[in-house]
Design an enzyme around this catalytic site. Structure first.
Site, PDB file in Angstrom:
ATOM      1  N   GLY A  13       0.821  -1.213   0.000  1.00 11.29           N
ATOM      2  CA  GLY A  13       0.000   0.000   0.000  1.00 11.29           C
ATOM      3  C   GLY A  13       0.853   1.259   0.000  1.00 11.29           C
ATOM      4  N   ASP A  34       0.162  -8.552   1.620  1.00 12.90           N
ATOM      5  CA  ASP A  34      -0.931  -7.697   1.136  1.00 12.90           C
ATOM      6  C   ASP A  34      -1.940  -8.564   0.404  1.00 12.90           C
ATOM      7  OD1 ASP A  34      -2.371  -5.397  -0.176  1.00 12.90           O
ATOM      8  OD2 ASP A  34      -0.634  -4.295   0.590  1.00 12.90           O
ATOM      9  N   GLY A  39      -3.967  -2.126  -2.159  1.00 18.46           N
ATOM     10  CA  GLY A  39      -2.522  -2.031  -2.422  1.00 18.46           C
ATOM     11  C   GLY A  39      -2.239  -2.298  -3.893  1.00 18.46           C
ATOM     12  N   GLY A 105      -1.616 -12.049  17.910  1.00 22.12           N
ATOM     13  CA  GLY A 105      -1.337 -13.456  18.205  1.00 22.12           C
ATOM     14  C   GLY A 105      -0.007 -13.885  17.625  1.00 22.12           C
ATOM     15  N   ALA A 117      -1.230   0.614  13.112  1.00 27.34           N
ATOM     16  CA  ALA A 117      -1.567   1.900  12.492  1.00 27.34           C
ATOM     17  C   ALA A 117      -2.967   2.297  12.909  1.00 27.34           C
ATOM     18  CB  ALA A 117      -1.483   1.774  10.974  1.00 27.34           C
ATOM     19  N   TYR A 148     -14.721   2.146   9.751  1.00 26.76           N
ATOM     20  CA  TYR A 148     -13.279   2.391   9.868  1.00 26.76           C
ATOM     21  C   TYR A 148     -12.945   2.864  11.284  1.00 26.76           C
ATOM     22  CZ  TYR A 148      -8.677   4.351   8.605  1.00 26.76           C
ATOM     23  OH  TYR A 148      -7.330   4.644   8.513  1.00 26.76           O
ATOM     24  N   TYR A 162      -3.578  -6.697  24.962  1.00 27.99           N
ATOM     25  CA  TYR A 162      -2.432  -7.602  24.809  1.00 27.99           C
ATOM     26  C   TYR A 162      -1.217  -7.067  25.557  1.00 27.99           C
ATOM     27  CZ  TYR A 162      -4.040 -11.316  21.742  1.00 27.99           C
ATOM     28  OH  TYR A 162      -4.660 -12.427  21.248  1.00 27.99           O
ATOM     29  N   THR A 178      -2.210  12.076   5.579  1.00 28.58           N
ATOM     30  CA  THR A 178      -0.856  11.965   5.042  1.00 28.58           C
ATOM     31  C   THR A 178      -0.949  11.874   3.520  1.00 28.58           C
ATOM     32  OG1 THR A 178      -0.175  10.801   7.030  1.00 28.58           O
ATOM     33  CG2 THR A 178       1.265  10.587   5.132  1.00 28.58           C
TER      34      THR A 178
END
Ligand code: UDP
Length: 312
Positions: A13, A34, A39, A105, A117, A148, A162, A178
């Site tokens: 991507g 990917d 991507g 995991g 991210a 999202y 975690y 960005t």
């Protein structure tokens, strides 16, 4: 043989491929994964011949098997533009939730450190301005952007779980808007939309009255911030973005000027739940990472414009 090994999901991507370049430059062995739904293999074509790089096609929302040791995992797979996640709502929810769970995991199994991210979208349509990491956000869970935003909020929650429960080494970057080379011209976001329209001689489509603001960060600056965060020992979310805020109308005008085009601005309806303002507070990144953006919008836009010209 002794190189540190890093797995980058979403490695083909826009951001993932720049991360591949950066980690190779730093001497790591890079594994890019990917499923190519957003991507593009062209973004990593120049790396395919290298013996310190490998790519495999796979969907991180399904079980991930990576042979050998892993030192770091960077989870960057996800549709990331509003029109993409509107087209692929279930995949967007899955990669932020199940995909993150699989990466966590895997990190646990390999004893790897993981960086996920996250996004300024966790702040939703913010009522606090500029946004710092302590702000909880204002998100509509069932709105069009909810798939999202909520996936990324869940991602942060499970990553922290975690960290606290399994003592996993985790990092969370909240990425603000960005831009730069390797963005898709047709990804629907403001910058590629405006540059594409200017290059094709079409009018620029500003949504709403254009008074909503964003703060655009050039990708080189972002990648540097992510690299520093990964190597830091800070497990809580850190904003990485450029605080230089601009209204979308002024941004469209800047692009008309930059491209020397005679195009006009035309106004279209504002999409539902479109955030009215967005600007990162980067105090934390400055203090913890010694990071701040270095590339001005003028400079970054020129580079990106040259890239898009070469793509057309
Ligand atoms: N936008 C616009 N015209 C376009 C595409 C986007 O005016 O052709 C607006 C959009 O409504 C939003 C801003 O530009 O207010 C940034 O949108 P983008 O999709 O780039 O990112 P995000 O909303 O996720 O920050």
């Amino acid at each position: 043989m002794n190189k540190k090994r890093v797995l980058i999901t979403g490695g083909a991507g826009f951001l993932g491929s720049h991360l591949c370049d950066r980690f190779l430059k730093e001497g790591y062995y890079v594994i890019a994964m990917d499923n190519l739904i957003t991507g593009n293999i062209k973004n990593i074509e120049h790396l395919m011949h290298r013996d310190d790089f490998e790519y495999f096609h796979g969907d991180v929302s399904n079980y991930v098997h990576v042979p050998g040791k892993l030192d770091y995992i960077l989870h960057f797979a996800s549709p990331a533009s509003p029109i993409d996640y509107l087209k692929m709502p279930i995949q967007t929810l899955k990669v932020g939730s199940l995909g993150t769970h699989n990466c966590l995991g895997l990190a646990r199994a390999k004893g790897a450190r993981i960086l996920v991210a996250s996004t300024s979208e966790v702040y939703g349509d913010p009522t606090v301005h500029p946004q710092d990491e302590s702000y909880w956000g204002n998100v509509n869970p069932i709105g069009p952007r909810g798939v999202y935003d909520e996936a990324k909020r869940f991602q942060e929650a499970i990553t922290m779980a975690y960290h606290t429960y399994h003592k996993l080494e985790t990092r969370i970057v909240r990425i603000f808007n960005t831009y730069g080379p390797r963005m898709r011209l047709n990804d629907g976001r403001a910058l590629p939309a405006f540059l594409g329209q200017a290059l094709r001689g079409e009018d620029l489509t500003v949504f709403g009255d254009g008074s909503q603001t964003r703060s655009f960060c050039f990708m080189d600056d972002l990648i540097e911030g992510i690299y520093r965060l990964l190597l830091s020992d800070y497990p809580y979310p850190v904003n990485i973005g450029n605080p230089d805020e601009i209204s979308i109308k002024e941004f469209a005008e800047e692009i008309i000027k930059l491209t020397n085009s005679n195009q006009k601005i035309i106004y279209k309806p504002l999409p539902q739940d479109d955030p009215m303002q967005r600007q990162p507070n980067i105090t934390k990144a400055k203090e913890i990472l010694g990071w701040e953006p270095k590339i001005s919008r003028e400079e970054g836009l020129k580079i990106t414009y040259e890239y898009f010209k070469s793509q057309l």
